[in-house]
Design an enzyme around this catalytic site. Structure first.
Site, short mmCIF file in Angstrom:
data_model
loop_
_atom_site.label_atom_id
_atom_site.label_comp_id
_atom_site.label_asym_id
_atom_site.label_seq_id
_atom_site.Cartn_x
_atom_site.Cartn_y
_atom_site.Cartn_z
N HIS A 57 44.77 40.85 38.13
CA HIS A 57 44.95 39.43 38.38
C HIS A 57 46.42 39.20 38.67
CE1 HIS A 57 44.76 35.06 37.87
NE2 HIS A 57 45.80 35.17 37.07
N CYS A 135 42.07 36.02 43.47
CA CYS A 135 43.39 35.55 43.06
C CYS A 135 44.51 36.23 43.83
CB CYS A 135 43.58 35.75 41.56
SG CYS A 135 43.39 37.47 41.02
#
Length: 202
Positions: A57, A135
Site C-alpha cells: 500500500h 492505491c
C-alpha cells in the site's frame, strides 16, 4: 488522460480547473517535497509470496498530510487523508516499510486540495480494483501531477502480473482493501455529526 477527461502535461498539470476560478497553474514559489510512504500488506503477502510478489500500500505525503486511495461500495471518492506513516490509523494488516523521496512540487497547499478533488472523480471508491486501479495507481498519478515523476515500479509490480492471480481479489476480505482511515472517512461523509479533529472526508 483519465476517464473523466482530465489530462496532464508533465511536469505540471495545466488544465485542472476549479469552478468559477482561473486555470490552476503552479506558482513557482514553493519547493515542497513529495514523499511516498510505502506499507507492507503482510496478510495479503501470505497469498502472493509463493509466486515471489509482494503487495504494498502507498500514500503520498505532502504539506504534512498523507493522501491514499482505497475501495468502497459508493460512487464518491475513495481518496482519504491520514497521518503520515501511521500504520495504526490504516489498520492491523498494514506495516510501515519506508519513505521514498519522489521529487519537489511548486503547487501550493490549496492547489493540492483542488487536485485531490479532481482526482477523486477518477479514483472513486467503487472503481477500486486490486490489479487495475489500486492505491499505487493513485499514488503514481498524483506524483506525476505534482512533480512529473512516477513511483518506483516494484511497488505496484503485482498489478503488472495480474494475469497470474486473477482470483486473488475475490479471495480477500473486503476490509483488507479498505483501511480504517478510509472507513472513518466514509462514516464522516454519511454522518455530519463527526467530532472535531477527526479524519476529514474528501
Amino acid at each position: 488522460m483519465f476517464s473523466n477527461g482530465l489530462t496532464c502535461n508533465l511536469p505540471f498539470c495545466m488544465n485542472i480547473r476549479d469552478s468559477g476560478s482561473d486555470e490552476l497553474l503552479p506558482t513557482k514559489t514553493n519547493r515542497e517535497p513529495v514523499l511516498l510512504n510505502v506499507y507492507d500488506m503482510y496478510k495479503i503477502n501470505e497469498f502472493t509470496s509463493n509466486i515471489g510478489l509482494g503487495v504494498f500500500h502507498s500514500g503520498v505525503e505532502i504539506y504534512g498530510t498523507e493522501y491514499a486511495y482505497g475501495g468502497h461500495q459508493y460512487s464518491f471518492t475513495g481518496i482519504f487523508e491520514n497521518i503520515p506513516r501511521d500504520e495504526n490509523e490504516l489498520g492491523e494488516q498494514f506495516k510501515f516499510r519506508q519513505t521514498i523521496h519522489i521529487g519537489y512540487t511548486d503547487f501550493t497547499e490549496e492547489d493540492v486540495k483542488r487536485i485531490i478533488n479532481e482526482l477523486g472523480k477518477e479514483f472513486r471508491g467503487n472503481r477500486y480494483h486490486l490489479m487495475n486501479n489500486n492505491c499505487n495507481h493513485f499514488s503514481g498519478a498524483f506524483c506525476k501531477i505534482l512533480c512529473g515523476n512516477d513511483i518506483p515500479p516494484w511497488i505496484n509490480r503485482l498489478a503488472y502480473f495480474s494475469s497470474w492471480v486473477p482470483f486473488l481479489e475475490r479471495c480477500l476480505p473486503k476490509e483488507w482493501l479498505m483501511p480504517m482511515a478510509l472507513q472513518h472517512s466514509i462514516s464522516c461523509r454519511r454522518d455530519s455529526t463527526c467530532s472535531e479533529g477527526s479524519t476529514t472526508p474528501l
